[in-house]
Scaffold this motif. Sequence first.
Motif, PDB file in Angstrom:
ATOM      1  N   LYS A   1       0.840  -1.197   0.000  1.00 10.20           N
ATOM      2  CA  LYS A   1       0.000   0.000   0.000  1.00 10.20           C
ATOM      3  C   LYS A   1       0.874   1.246   0.000  1.00 10.20           C
ATOM      4  O   LYS A   1       1.780   1.392   0.812  1.00 10.20           O
ATOM      5  CB  LYS A   1      -0.918   0.000   1.230  1.00 10.20           C
ATOM      6  CG  LYS A   1      -1.950   1.115   1.218  1.00 10.20           C
ATOM      7  CD  LYS A   1      -2.880   1.003   2.410  1.00 10.20           C
ATOM      8  CE  LYS A   1      -3.916   2.130   2.381  1.00 10.20           C
ATOM      9  NZ  LYS A   1      -4.831   2.052   3.553  1.00 10.20           N
TER      10      LYS A   1
ATOM     11  N   GLU B   1       1.653   5.466   0.108  1.00  6.90           N
ATOM     12  CA  GLU B   1       1.147   6.671   0.761  1.00  6.90           C
ATOM     13  C   GLU B   1       0.216   7.385  -0.216  1.00  6.90           C
ATOM     14  O   GLU B   1       0.537   7.527  -1.391  1.00  6.90           O
ATOM     15  CB  GLU B   1       2.297   7.616   1.126  1.00  6.90           C
ATOM     16  CG  GLU B   1       3.126   7.162   2.289  1.00  6.90           C
ATOM     17  CD  GLU B   1       4.135   8.214   2.691  1.00  6.90           C
ATOM     18  OE1 GLU B   1       4.318   8.408   3.892  1.00  6.90           O
ATOM     19  OE2 GLU B   1       4.742   8.823   1.800  1.00  6.90           O
ATOM     20  N   ALA B   2      -0.909   7.814   0.263  1.00  6.76           N
ATOM     21  CA  ALA B   2      -1.888   8.494  -0.604  1.00  6.76           C
ATOM     22  C   ALA B   2      -1.514   9.970  -0.715  1.00  6.76           C
ATOM     23  O   ALA B   2      -2.128  10.847  -0.097  1.00  6.76           O
ATOM     24  CB  ALA B   2      -3.297   8.329  -0.041  1.00  6.76           C
ATOM     25  N   GLU B   3      -0.479  10.244  -1.531  1.00  7.76           N
ATOM     26  CA  GLU B   3       0.073  11.603  -1.595  1.00  7.76           C
ATOM     27  C   GLU B   3      -0.927  12.632  -2.134  1.00  7.76           C
ATOM     28  O   GLU B   3      -0.992  13.752  -1.663  1.00  7.76           O
ATOM     29  CB  GLU B   3       1.324  11.611  -2.475  1.00  7.76           C
ATOM     30  CG  GLU B   3       2.464  10.778  -1.896  1.00  7.76           C
ATOM     31  CD  GLU B   3       3.660  10.749  -2.808  1.00  7.76           C
ATOM     32  OE1 GLU B   3       3.565  11.323  -3.909  1.00  7.76           O
ATOM     33  OE2 GLU B   3       4.672  10.163  -2.425  1.00  7.76           O
ATOM     34  N   GLU B   4      -1.677  12.217  -3.140  1.00  6.43           N
ATOM     35  CA  GLU B   4      -2.556  13.172  -3.807  1.00  6.43           C
ATOM     36  C   GLU B   4      -3.958  13.220  -3.207  1.00  6.43           C
ATOM     37  O   GLU B   4      -4.735  14.118  -3.513  1.00  6.43           O
ATOM     38  CB  GLU B   4      -2.652  12.834  -5.304  1.00  6.43           C
ATOM     39  CG  GLU B   4      -1.307  12.751  -6.016  1.00  6.43           C
ATOM     40  CD  GLU B   4      -0.567  14.076  -6.002  1.00  6.43           C
ATOM     41  OE1 GLU B   4      -1.235  15.129  -5.878  1.00  6.43           O
ATOM     42  OE2 GLU B   4       0.672  14.067  -6.087  1.00  6.43           O
ATOM     43  N   GLN B   5      -4.286  12.227  -2.378  1.00  7.43           N
ATOM     44  CA  GLN B   5      -5.634  12.186  -1.820  1.00  7.43           C
ATOM     45  C   GLN B   5      -5.771  13.210  -0.707  1.00  7.43           C
ATOM     46  O   GLN B   5      -4.861  13.402   0.097  1.00  7.43           O
ATOM     47  CB  GLN B   5      -5.955  10.785  -1.295  1.00  7.43           C
ATOM     48  CG  GLN B   5      -6.016   9.741  -2.396  1.00  7.43           C
ATOM     49  CD  GLN B   5      -6.367   8.363  -1.844  1.00  7.43           C
ATOM     50  OE1 GLN B   5      -6.785   8.231  -0.709  1.00  7.43           O
ATOM     51  NE2 GLN B   5      -6.180   7.344  -2.663  1.00  7.43           N
ATOM     52  N   GLY B   6      -6.922  13.844  -0.643  1.00  4.28           N
ATOM     53  CA  GLY B   6      -7.153  14.859   0.371  1.00  4.28           C
ATOM     54  C   GLY B   6      -7.207  16.240  -0.247  1.00  4.28           C
ATOM     55  O   GLY B   6      -7.124  16.424  -1.464  1.00  4.28           O
ATOM     56  N   GLU B   7      -7.311  17.222   0.606  1.00  2.01           N
ATOM     57  CA  GLU B   7      -7.469  18.600   0.151  1.00  2.01           C
ATOM     58  C   GLU B   7      -6.150  19.359   0.226  1.00  2.01           C
ATOM     59  O   GLU B   7      -5.293  19.060   1.050  1.00  2.01           O
ATOM     60  CB  GLU B   7      -8.513  19.313   1.027  1.00  2.01           C
ATOM     61  CG  GLU B   7      -9.866  18.622   1.071  1.00  2.01           C
ATOM     62  CD  GLU B   7     -10.801  19.272   2.080  1.00  2.01           C
ATOM     63  OE1 GLU B   7     -10.403  20.314   2.661  1.00  2.01           O
ATOM     64  OE2 GLU B   7     -11.897  18.750   2.294  1.00  2.01           O
ATOM     65  N   ASP B   8      -6.019  20.343  -0.666  1.00  2.00           N
ATOM     66  CA  ASP B   8      -4.889  21.270  -0.574  1.00  2.00           C
ATOM     67  C   ASP B   8      -5.328  22.422   0.326  1.00  2.00           C
ATOM     68  O   ASP B   8      -6.210  23.205  -0.034  1.00  2.00           O
ATOM     69  CB  ASP B   8      -4.508  21.795  -1.960  1.00  2.00           C
ATOM     70  CG  ASP B   8      -3.850  20.722  -2.811  1.00  2.00           C
ATOM     71  OD1 ASP B   8      -3.369  19.740  -2.223  1.00  2.00           O
ATOM     72  OD2 ASP B   8      -3.841  20.862  -4.040  1.00  2.00           O
TER      73      ASP B   8
ATOM     74  N   GLU C   1      -5.311  14.466   8.505  1.00  2.00           N
ATOM     75  CA  GLU C   1      -5.516  13.361   7.566  1.00  2.00           C
ATOM     76  C   GLU C   1      -6.367  13.797   6.378  1.00  2.00           C
ATOM     77  O   GLU C   1      -6.344  13.150   5.323  1.00  2.00           O
ATOM     78  CB  GLU C   1      -6.192  12.179   8.270  1.00  2.00           C
ATOM     79  CG  GLU C   1      -5.401  11.595   9.433  1.00  2.00           C
ATOM     80  CD  GLU C   1      -4.067  11.015   8.998  1.00  2.00           C
ATOM     81  OE1 GLU C   1      -3.997  10.462   7.886  1.00  2.00           O
ATOM     82  OE2 GLU C   1      -3.099  11.138   9.772  1.00  2.00           O
TER      83      GLU C   1
ATOM     84  N   SER D   1      -4.056  16.731   1.923  1.00  2.00           N
ATOM     85  CA  SER D   1      -3.228  15.835   1.112  1.00  2.00           C
ATOM     86  C   SER D   1      -1.792  15.849   1.642  1.00  2.00           C
ATOM     87  O   SER D   1      -1.308  16.872   2.160  1.00  2.00           O
ATOM     88  CB  SER D   1      -3.246  16.241  -0.365  1.00  2.00           C
ATOM     89  OG  SER D   1      -2.480  17.416  -0.575  1.00  2.00           O
TER      90      SER D   1
END
Length: 586
Positions: free
Chosen positions: A327, A329-336, A409, A412
């Motif tokens: 798995k 790291e969800a680098e791009e997931q989430g908000e800026d 969390e 991003s």
Amino acid sequence: MQKSSELKTPTKNDLKKFTQLIWSTNISKGLIAIGLAGSLLTTFTQLMIPLATQQFIDGIEFDQFGPWLAALIVGIFIFQVIFNGFSNYVLHKIGQRVVASLRSFLWNKVIKLPVSYFDQYASGEVVSRITNDTTIVQNLISSFFPQFINGILSLFGIFIILVLMDWQMTLVMLTAVPLALMLTRPLGKKIAKVSREMQDETASFSGKIQQTIAEIRLMKSSTAEGYEQLKGEKDIEKLYTIGLKEGKYMAIISPLIYTLMMGVMVFVIGYGGVRVARGQMTTGQLVAFLLYLFQIIFPIITFMNFFMQMQKAAGATDRISSILEEKEEAEEQGEDRSIADLPIIFDQVSFSYEPEKEVLKSISFEALPGEKVAFAGPSGGGKSTLFALLERFYTPDSGEIRAGEVSIEIISLNSWRSQIGYVSQENAMMSGTIRSNVCYGLPDADKISDERLWEVLEMAYAKEFVEQFPGKLDEPVGERGLKLSGGQRQRINIARAFLRDPNILMMDEATASLDSQSEEKVSSALKNLMKGRTTFVIAHRLSTIVDADKILFIENGQLTGIGKHEELMKTHPLYKSFAHQQLADE
């Protein structure tokens, strides 16, 4: 990653996994078709050579030899060389394309894996998967697979030709096949198993070598050459023992195959000679039979090599797949989101690296914008783990870290980490130039002007020594920056932090390992850097944090005191003890 203790014979599932991995590289189906077509033409011309030889010999025997027959034989040889060379090049190109794609997949995957992954596996072992295992897959595709295909086509073609030529002689030859399989299959499995063991031990040995060379200065300063020599010789001896085991099996199987094939050849020559004497076959046919017999030997050896390499590739595929399945790291997931002017809040945060071994226990505190917050306490109390959680290298087991009212969390990873500057006592650097290190990790780094770089170097008190280098901004710093002094490396790191212009600054006692002159300049640079930023400091020396807005005393994973220096001197006995001991010494 699969260890050598888990060696197994490849199954249909292994073959399926290998095939899926290869197709995932999007190799050109057209190139595969061209390569296989070349193999087919190569096999066809190879099958024609014994027939042409038969015609040549029988032509001489019956006074029918002519220039056209000689030209035909020469032409077949020329076409065979051309088709074979073309086919090998195309299939080699396919193998190189596959290994390049696999290495690209693995590299892109590895750099996106979380820190927790590298806590489990040595860096040398990971490097071995990217280099050695992909090479094994490439060899199977570009070398062994074409030979395997050619072998199948050759055997099929030879069988048809021999049956049409003389079915009785063919039956004599075929009696050797089940005997050869019966004798060599058990040994082939043992050789494949040993080869897999050798592969794993080689990967482990490579990792140890890499680690020792990377820390060559530690080895030299510790006079550990003797220790490393013994350790290396022990591993080399282990590889030698495995290699001997493989050699032992090969020493048995090679003479067996040779003796078996020579026995078949002698029998065919004898039986064929009788048939020639009786006029039941020509001399040319007998020679053709012998040539086809030679052509059968190579595919049999090829099949053995292919299946042994397939076993190696199955192990390599397992390890490559295990990395690709990790798995990321969800680098791009989430908000800026900007975290400027937002407090950083730890709310009942607990964390453990291993089950039932809590490193942090219900930590709660708040860092207001622009505050300097210091962590103090005994070694092993959990201070560095708090930094790791702030960097989001790990996720809390319970509790929450927030920026204002928003859980970090939700933000991003790229956005969060781009707003953090980190200066550690390790003053880490990448090999390259001063310019590449100051700009490291920044988007559009090539567009940053020299004027801006000199500006941040001046702010970090680094401009003066950089100007003295022959290459100035383009001066190479060596592996891990070892051409620079500790103070110089630290000031380059501070310049990098200035260039990032972070909202949050994290410092792990950035002056702890410096001499007094370097410490003075680095401290001045850090004071400039901290202005207007929320700063977190790990303190090994209390003298560096007496001016902090908040000091958090961490012991055994628990927050046992919080306040300014003067407050803790009055309310926290252990802090007071630390302060009296350290400040008195200084």
